[in-house]
Design an enzyme around this catalytic site. Structure first.
Site, PDB file in Angstrom:
ATOM      1  N   ARG A  84       0.810  -1.221   0.000  1.00 31.73           N
ATOM      2  CA  ARG A  84       0.000   0.000   0.000  1.00 31.73           C
ATOM      3  C   ARG A  84       0.844   1.272   0.000  1.00 31.73           C
ATOM      4  O   ARG A  84       0.359   2.342  -0.285  1.00 31.73           O
ATOM      5  CB  ARG A  84      -0.994  -0.040   1.180  1.00 31.73           C
TER       6      ARG A  84
ATOM      7  N   LYS B  98     -16.005   4.721  -1.358  1.00 31.51           N
ATOM      8  CA  LYS B  98     -15.208   4.813  -0.131  1.00 31.51           C
ATOM      9  C   LYS B  98     -14.236   5.981  -0.200  1.00 31.51           C
ATOM     10  O   LYS B  98     -13.594   6.197  -1.216  1.00 31.51           O
ATOM     11  CB  LYS B  98     -14.437   3.492   0.038  1.00 31.51           C
TER      12      LYS B  98
HETATM   13  C1  R5P Z   1      -7.143  -0.399   0.257  1.00 31.07           C
HETATM   14  O1  R5P Z   1      -6.952   0.209  -0.780  1.00 31.07           O
HETATM   15  C2  R5P Z   1      -7.328  -1.870   0.319  1.00 31.07           C
HETATM   16  O2  R5P Z   1      -7.790  -2.386  -0.890  1.00 31.07           O
HETATM   17  C3  R5P Z   1      -8.268  -2.267   1.443  1.00 31.07           C
HETATM   18  O3  R5P Z   1      -9.553  -1.752   1.156  1.00 31.07           O
HETATM   19  C4  R5P Z   1      -7.812  -1.735   2.751  1.00 31.07           C
HETATM   20  O4  R5P Z   1      -6.465  -2.068   2.967  1.00 31.07           O
HETATM   21  C5  R5P Z   1      -8.669  -2.254   3.885  1.00 31.07           C
HETATM   22  O5  R5P Z   1      -8.192  -1.690   5.058  1.00 31.07           O
HETATM   23  P1  R5P Z   1      -9.065  -1.664   6.381  1.00 31.07           P
HETATM   24  O6  R5P Z   1      -9.490  -3.068   6.673  1.00 31.07           O
HETATM   25  O7  R5P Z   1      -8.106  -1.118   7.410  1.00 31.07           O
HETATM   26  O8  R5P Z   1     -10.210  -0.736   6.147  1.00 31.07           O
END
Ligand code: R5P
Length: 285
Positions: free
Chosen positions: A91, A184
């Site tokens: 990420r 989101k």
């Molecule tokens: C982000 O771009 C990823 O695809 C996931 O949506 C993210 O890492 C999920 O993180 P969390 O469970 O902390 O919301």
């Protein structure tokens, strides 16, 4: 040829050994009193092609991978293919602020030093593969996840955001249902906002599919929004289940019916085995 399973990926390595009919090398891995790691390969791998399998999460498993790679080189193996079921640091694939590292590139550069080829599963973004200085390939867990969900009579597959829409689309084709995405916005590392978007979810069974579940914020907020809009049941599925902190509690108390993950990171929710997808890629590449 031998397969070497790091401690983070023993199950995947055993499954791969069965799939490919390649023996598992015997290894020792232990900690010194000061917690430094010791590894040793017991089989004679001199002149052999070797597949090392190790997820690079959490950080201690990166060190184990480096040590295994060095042991393989020192033992005189012919070739080392490094299979990384979950490639961490994906990420941070660019500098978001001045002064930051490109963490994904830093890790990829170091792993490449003692590897002839890299194989991974659903990297956070595909371009991360270009950070390796040796050939790097990925496979997707979506067909396996979709096959698992197919038995649940899901009406609609959702991606948490537009960026993940392709995954939802691919899964929906296998499951024979509709797909869409939510909206989101990430506020910070632990907070996300899921905007209400009118989705046709009333009385429906919905599955949300993402690459990673980390803090569970994305899934928990999405479930709450879907429940508000009248969804009957909500399933959440991911390739890489990190389940940091209170993630499982957050997702369950939001009203989730089932949490599904693969075994790229072993957890109670690893209901989908990833080895067949890695084996297929290894046979091709
Ligand atoms: C982000 O771009 C990823 O695809 C996931 O949506 C993210 O890492 C999920 O993180 P969390 O469970 O902390 O919301």
């Amino acid at each position: 040829m031998y397969i070497i399973g790091g401690t983070a990926s023993k199950t995947v390595a055993e499954d791969l050994s069965r799939e490919l009919h390649v023996p598992l090398a015997k290894t020792i891995s232990k900690r010194f009193p000061d917690d430094e790691l010791y590894v040793r390969i017991l089989d004679d791998i001199s002149g052999e092609d070797v597949i090392i399998v190790q997820t690079t999460y959490p950080d201690s498993n990166i060190v184990e991978l480096f040590l295994l790679q060095d042991a393989v080189r020192e033992a005189g193996a012919n070739k080392a293919v490094v299979v990384i079921p979950y490639l961490g640091y994906g990420r941070q694939d660019k500098k978001f602020e001045a002064g930051e590292p490109i963490s994904a590139k830093a890790i990829a550069t170091l792993i490449s030093l003692r590897a002839n080829k890299i194989i991974t599963v659903d990297p956070h973004k595909e371009h991360i593969l270009d950070f390796f200085t040796v050939p790097a390939f990925s496979c997707s867990a979506i067909p396996q996840i979709a096959a698992y969900l197919k038995n649940k009579d899901i009406d609609l597959v959702l991606a948490p955001d537009k960026g993940a829409l392709d995954r939802a689309k691919k899964a929906s084709k296998i499951m024979g249902c509709d797909f869409d995405c939510m909206e989101k916005t990430r506020i910070d590392g632990t907070t996300v906002e899921i905007k209400p978007k009118n989705l046709d979810v009333k009385d429906k069974k919905v599955a949300i599919i993402d690459d990673i579940i980390s803090t569970g914020g994305t899934m928990a907020q999405s479930i709450k929004e879907l429940k508000k809009q009248g969804a009957r049941q909500v399933f959440v599925a991911c390739t890489h289940g990190l389940f940091a902190g209170e993630a499982v509690k957050k997702i369950s108390s939001a009203g989730c019916n089932e949490i599904i993950s693969t075994d790229t990171i072993k957890s109670d929710f690893s209901k989908v085995g990833i080895a067949p997808c890695i084996a297929e890629l290894l046979r091709k590449k």
